[in-house]
Design an enzyme around this catalytic site. Structure first.
Site, PDB file in Angstrom:
ATOM      1  N   CYS A 166     -64.324 -10.903 -65.698  1.00  0.00           N
ATOM      2  CA  CYS A 166     -64.869  -9.681 -66.289  1.00  0.00           C
ATOM      3  C   CYS A 166     -64.985  -9.810 -67.803  1.00  0.00           C
ATOM      4  CB  CYS A 166     -64.022  -8.480 -65.864  1.00  0.00           C
ATOM      5  SG  CYS A 166     -64.944  -7.336 -64.826  1.00  0.00           S
TER       6      CYS A 166
ATOM      7  N   GLU B 107     -59.504 -10.291 -57.550  1.00  0.00           N
ATOM      8  CA  GLU B 107     -58.200  -9.881 -57.024  1.00  0.00           C
ATOM      9  C   GLU B 107     -58.332  -8.866 -55.896  1.00  0.00           C
ATOM     10  OE1 GLU B 107     -59.459  -6.628 -59.328  1.00  0.00           O
ATOM     11  OE2 GLU B 107     -59.357  -8.724 -59.959  1.00  0.00           O
TER      12      GLU B 107
ATOM     13  N   HIS C  38     -64.262  -8.929 -60.051  1.00  0.00           N
ATOM     14  CA  HIS C  38     -62.818  -8.826 -59.822  1.00  0.00           C
ATOM     15  C   HIS C  38     -62.403  -9.522 -58.531  1.00  0.00           C
ATOM     16  CE1 HIS C  38     -61.715  -5.707 -62.916  1.00  0.00           C
ATOM     17  NE2 HIS C  38     -63.033  -5.581 -62.901  1.00  0.00           N
TER      18      HIS C  38
END
Length: 380
Positions: free
Chosen positions: A264, A356, A354
């Site tokens: 990001c 994660e 992202h």
């Protein structure tokens, strides 16, 4: 300014965009006033992770899904210690949460943390307006904060813009901390916190990485004081054009040839470190359903996003940089925005989204394994 109060659902509220468009509804969460950049999120779930993502600092989030709050709020899905959004906009808030994990209602959590919101407005019309006109400044006013429309509009137009905002130090940790490896420790990573989410170091810890999370103000010397096998630059809010210090630190890492991974905001920092520019997108990418192609494999993955800026790099050629050859590794299939970069002569790469997956799909989890592979290769 907020004034926490119960019974907010019966309190009139007004949402005012900087171009003069006005929506009227009911207060949701705290009663008072708030300002920020109006953006919309296309996720149908994961609102708790969105609210607590530091990347959303100074943004008023409009949920495109009409029914919000149905799973309440729990104590496990927080991505940081607090809610970071400046305001929250929903159409039809749930009256009663239905998840067994819920500990309190979303309305009560917003109220407790002083987050001013609005409900009962046509979020579809608001989203279409933002798609056509672009993300813009906004104010939400309820209770005693409501004035005549002209006065409210003037206040919105006086609020600071997101372009030119340097926000990472406002959300990052002020003191270093360590997230230990789960199981056998294999590597040490220095993670520069520009607005990191809690799940990110956890994903690395699952792979045997001891993560040293450092403040956004960390120097190159601070990074190498932990003797890292790899260096990570996190997500975060604000305009990457203002992030001169992280860019300088990243260049120091690139000069040393240490394996590097950015996500990001970290992707935008890598872009700047390589000599590329950045620019503000019209309305950005937000939500957990954005299609991205990994050009190194041809695979298409559904990904979680929150970014209003992007890297300006050529899609169709390898670029020469001060650190060797670089290419665009990932691209958004909706609009061809750069979604990833990689160096061909040094162990460094980044993505604009992202991996994660908190909240979001797990299609991009392999990127943490790719980071591990770079560190294994460097060690070998």
């Amino acid at each position: 300014m907020t004034t926490s109060t119960r019974g907010a659902a019966k309190t009139p509220a007004v949402l005012v965009l900087e171009d003069g468009r006005i929506f009227r509804g009911r207060a949701y969460g705290a009663v008072g006033e708030t300002f920020g950049e109006a953006v919309f999120s296309t996720g149908m779930t994961g609102y708790q992770e969105t609210l607590t993502d530091p990347s959303y600092h100074r943004q008023v989030v409009v949920m495109t899904a009409p029914h919000v709050g149905n799973t309440g709020v729990n104590d496990e899905d927080m991505e940081s210690k607090r809610i970071w959004v400046s305001g929250y906009v929903v159409r039809d808030p749930a009256r009663v949460p239905s998840s067994w994990r819920s500990r309190r209602t979303l309305d009560a959590e917003l109220d407790a943390q002083g987050v001013v919101g609005i409900s009962g407005i046509d979020t579809r019309a608001l989203t279409r307006h933002l798609r056509e006109r672009g993300a813009m400044r906004v104010g939400i006013f309820s209770g005693g904060a409501v004035q005549d429309d002209a006065a409210l509009l003037a206040r919105v137009q006086e609020a600071p813009q997101m372009k030119g905002a340097n926000l990472s130090t406002e959300v990052a940790t002020t003191e270093p901390y360590v997230v230990p490896a789960i199981g056998e420790k294999k590597f040490t990573v220095a993670a520069v916190d520009l607005g990191i989410k809690g799940m990110t170091p956890h994903r690395m810890a699952e792979r045997g990485i001891e993560v040293h999370v450092l403040p956004a103000t960390a120097t190159v010397e601070d990074v190498y004081a932990v003797n890292p096998d790899g260096v990570f630059f996190s997500n975060g809010p604000g305009d990457p054009a203002t992030a001169d210090h992280p860019v300088s630190v990243m260049r120091g890492v690139l000069e040393r040839g240490t394996p590097l991974f950015g996500i990001c905001f970290g992707n935008q920092i890598l872009g700047r470190a390589l000599g590329f520019g950045t620019f503000k997108l019209k309305y950005g990418h937000r939500g957990i359903n954005q299609p991205v192609q990994d050009r190194t494999t041809g695979k298409v993955e559904v990904t979680a996003h929150n970014h209003g800026f992007a890297v300006d790099a050529p899609l169709d050629q390898v670029s020469e940089t001060p650190f060797g050859r670089a290419e665009v590794s990932h691209v958004c299939l909706n609009d061809n925005v750069v979604e990833g970069l990689q160096l061909l002569d040094r162990p460094a790469f980044s993505v604009q989204y992202h991996p994660e997956a908190a909240a979001g799909p797990h299609d991009a989890a392999y990127l943490f394994d790719r980071f591990v592979s770079l560190m294994e290769g460097q060690r070998a």
